[in-house]
Design a protein around this motif. Structure first.
Motif, PDB file in Angstrom:
ATOM      1  N   GLY A 175       0.776  -1.230   0.000  1.00  0.00           N
ATOM      2  CA  GLY A 175       0.000   0.000   0.000  1.00  0.00           C
ATOM      3  C   GLY A 175       0.809   1.282   0.000  1.00  0.00           C
ATOM      4  N   PRO A 176       1.783   1.428   0.915  1.00  0.00           N
ATOM      5  CA  PRO A 176       2.542   2.677   0.932  1.00  0.00           C
ATOM      6  C   PRO A 176       3.288   2.949  -0.375  1.00  0.00           C
ATOM      7  N   PHE A 177       3.802   1.908  -0.996  1.00  0.00           N
ATOM      8  CA  PHE A 177       4.535   2.098  -2.255  1.00  0.00           C
ATOM      9  C   PHE A 177       3.576   2.441  -3.396  1.00  0.00           C
ATOM     10  N   ILE A 178       2.409   1.816  -3.402  1.00  0.00           N
ATOM     11  CA  ILE A 178       1.413   2.123  -4.435  1.00  0.00           C
ATOM     12  C   ILE A 178       0.880   3.544  -4.249  1.00  0.00           C
ATOM     13  N   ALA A 179       0.594   3.921  -3.006  1.00  0.00           N
ATOM     14  CA  ALA A 179      -0.014   5.230  -2.747  1.00  0.00           C
ATOM     15  C   ALA A 179       0.988   6.378  -2.767  1.00  0.00           C
ATOM     16  N   ASP A 180       2.245   6.112  -2.388  1.00  0.00           N
ATOM     17  CA  ASP A 180       3.177   7.213  -2.144  1.00  0.00           C
ATOM     18  C   ASP A 180       4.334   7.342  -3.128  1.00  0.00           C
ATOM     19  N   PHE A 181       4.641   6.312  -3.888  1.00  0.00           N
ATOM     20  CA  PHE A 181       5.782   6.419  -4.807  1.00  0.00           C
ATOM     21  C   PHE A 181       5.309   6.967  -6.149  1.00  0.00           C
ATOM     22  N   ASN A 182       4.872   8.240  -6.105  1.00  0.00           N
ATOM     23  CA  ASN A 182       4.340   8.905  -7.291  1.00  0.00           C
ATOM     24  C   ASN A 182       4.445  10.414  -7.102  1.00  0.00           C
ATOM     25  N   GLU A 183       3.810  11.160  -7.988  1.00  0.00           N
ATOM     26  CA  GLU A 183       3.924  12.625  -7.991  1.00  0.00           C
ATOM     27  C   GLU A 183       3.212  13.299  -6.812  1.00  0.00           C
ATOM     28  N   THR A 184       2.380  12.555  -6.081  1.00  0.00           N
ATOM     29  CA  THR A 184       1.723  13.171  -4.921  1.00  0.00           C
ATOM     30  C   THR A 184       2.600  13.147  -3.676  1.00  0.00           C
ATOM     31  N   HIS A 185       3.628  12.319  -3.664  1.00  0.00           N
ATOM     32  CA  HIS A 185       4.450  12.187  -2.463  1.00  0.00           C
ATOM     33  C   HIS A 185       5.945  12.234  -2.807  1.00  0.00           C
ATOM     34  N   VAL A 186       6.565  11.073  -2.937  1.00  0.00           N
ATOM     35  CA  VAL A 186       8.026  10.988  -3.095  1.00  0.00           C
ATOM     36  C   VAL A 186       8.520  11.739  -4.333  1.00  0.00           C
ATOM     37  N   LEU A 187       7.793  11.686  -5.402  1.00  0.00           N
ATOM     38  CA  LEU A 187       8.225  12.335  -6.647  1.00  0.00           C
ATOM     39  C   LEU A 187       7.657  13.742  -6.811  1.00  0.00           C
ATOM     40  N   ASN A 188       7.054  14.282  -5.776  1.00  0.00           N
ATOM     41  CA  ASN A 188       6.477  15.624  -5.824  1.00  0.00           C
ATOM     42  C   ASN A 188       7.607  16.657  -5.694  1.00  0.00           C
ATOM     43  N   PRO A 189       7.874  17.443  -6.734  1.00  0.00           N
ATOM     44  CA  PRO A 189       8.985  18.404  -6.674  1.00  0.00           C
ATOM     45  C   PRO A 189       8.762  19.519  -5.648  1.00  0.00           C
ATOM     46  N   ARG A 190       7.530  19.719  -5.196  1.00  0.00           N
ATOM     47  CA  ARG A 190       7.255  20.764  -4.207  1.00  0.00           C
ATOM     48  C   ARG A 190       7.520  20.310  -2.773  1.00  0.00           C
ATOM     49  N   TRP A 191       7.719  19.024  -2.584  1.00  0.00           N
ATOM     50  CA  TRP A 191       7.995  18.521  -1.245  1.00  0.00           C
ATOM     51  C   TRP A 191       9.446  18.777  -0.881  1.00  0.00           C
ATOM     52  N   PRO A 192       9.709  19.290   0.316  1.00  0.00           N
ATOM     53  CA  PRO A 192      11.099  19.453   0.739  1.00  0.00           C
ATOM     54  C   PRO A 192      11.751  18.085   0.974  1.00  0.00           C
ATOM     55  N   PRO A 193      13.073  18.011   0.848  1.00  0.00           N
ATOM     56  CA  PRO A 193      13.767  16.729   1.014  1.00  0.00           C
ATOM     57  C   PRO A 193      13.478  16.036   2.352  1.00  0.00           C
ATOM     58  N   HIS A 194      13.322  16.807   3.423  1.00  0.00           N
ATOM     59  CA  HIS A 194      13.079  16.167   4.722  1.00  0.00           C
ATOM     60  C   HIS A 194      11.686  15.534   4.782  1.00  0.00           C
ATOM     61  N   ALA A 195      10.723  16.125   4.131  1.00  0.00           N
ATOM     62  CA  ALA A 195       9.388  15.507   4.064  1.00  0.00           C
ATOM     63  C   ALA A 195       9.463  14.192   3.290  1.00  0.00           C
ATOM     64  N   LYS A 196      10.249  14.179   2.211  1.00  0.00           N
ATOM     65  CA  LYS A 196      10.425  12.942   1.441  1.00  0.00           C
ATOM     66  C   LYS A 196      11.147  11.879   2.276  1.00  0.00           C
ATOM     67  N   PHE A 197      12.095  12.324   3.100  1.00  0.00           N
ATOM     68  CA  PHE A 197      12.806  11.407   3.987  1.00  0.00           C
ATOM     69  C   PHE A 197      11.806  10.696   4.905  1.00  0.00           C
ATOM     70  N   HIS A 198      10.921  11.468   5.527  1.00  0.00           N
ATOM     71  CA  HIS A 198       9.950  10.864   6.439  1.00  0.00           C
ATOM     72  C   HIS A 198       8.939   9.997   5.695  1.00  0.00           C
ATOM     73  N   ASN A 199       8.617  10.355   4.474  1.00  0.00           N
ATOM     74  CA  ASN A 199       7.733   9.500   3.692  1.00  0.00           C
ATOM     75  C   ASN A 199       8.424   8.176   3.378  1.00  0.00           C
ATOM     76  N   GLY A 200       9.708   8.244   3.026  1.00  0.00           N
ATOM     77  CA  GLY A 200      10.474   7.016   2.807  1.00  0.00           C
ATOM     78  C   GLY A 200      10.536   6.165   4.066  1.00  0.00           C
ATOM     79  N   GLN A 201      10.697   6.817   5.196  1.00  0.00           N
ATOM     80  CA  GLN A 201      10.721   6.116   6.477  1.00  0.00           C
ATOM     81  C   GLN A 201       9.393   5.394   6.705  1.00  0.00           C
ATOM     82  N   THR A 202       8.306   6.065   6.417  1.00  0.00           N
ATOM     83  CA  THR A 202       6.983   5.479   6.600  1.00  0.00           C
ATOM     84  C   THR A 202       6.762   4.298   5.655  1.00  0.00           C
TER      85      THR A 202
END
Length: 142
Positions: free
Chosen positions: A17-44
């Motif tokens: 679920g997390p990879f399907i929901a988050d490994f896309n332009e809304t989360h990990v690949l979102n250029p507007r997200w700061p690197p630390h937010a992406k870090f915590h998303n990766g952690q999750t």
């Protein structure tokens, strides 16, 4: 066996679920997200993977036929691991300034019922499986 299937469903949800929901332009690949937010998303996402694998291990590990208590304990542990991801997902909305969906992608909490369902699946699986073990044990003592 139905109980183990429900625990496996919860585990599969937290692994995939997390990879399907988050490994896309809304989360990990979102250029507007700061690197630390992406870090915590990766952690999750990695936490979901780890919890799902632990759930599968405790659900399906082999036991000696004499060890009913150990089997029950393993199933309880599987239910705990199988529900943690979903409970933390539900609690995340309680932190100040959080939204379940970034405004540009919608509103509300669309994953609410999925989180509730998969979390409940873990505990329903535990209940069904341990109830079946209790019934089997009582049959043997008669």
């Amino acid at each position: 066996m139905l109980g183990k299937a429900l625990l496996t469903l919860s585990a599969a949800g937290s692994i995939l679920g997390p990879f399907i929901a988050d490994f896309n332009e809304t989360h990990v690949l979102n250029p507007r997200w700061p690197p630390h937010a992406k870090f915590h998303n990766g952690q999750t996402m990695s936490m979901g993977l780890g919890l799902g694998l632990a759930t599968l291990f405790y659900t399906w590990r082999s036991m000696s036929s004499n060890s009913i208590e150990m089997a029950r304990d393993s199933l309880f542990t599987a239910a705990v691991f199988g529900s943690i991801y979903w409970v933390t997902g539900l609690s995340a909305i309680l932190y100040p300034g959080t939204l379940a969906v970034d405004p540009e992608f919608g509103e509300g909490f669309p994953q609410f019922w999925l989180f509730v369902g998969l979390g409940a699946s873990a505990w329903l699986g535990w209940f069904v499986e341990t109830w079946g073990m209790k019934v089997e044990t009582e049959k043997k003592t008669l």
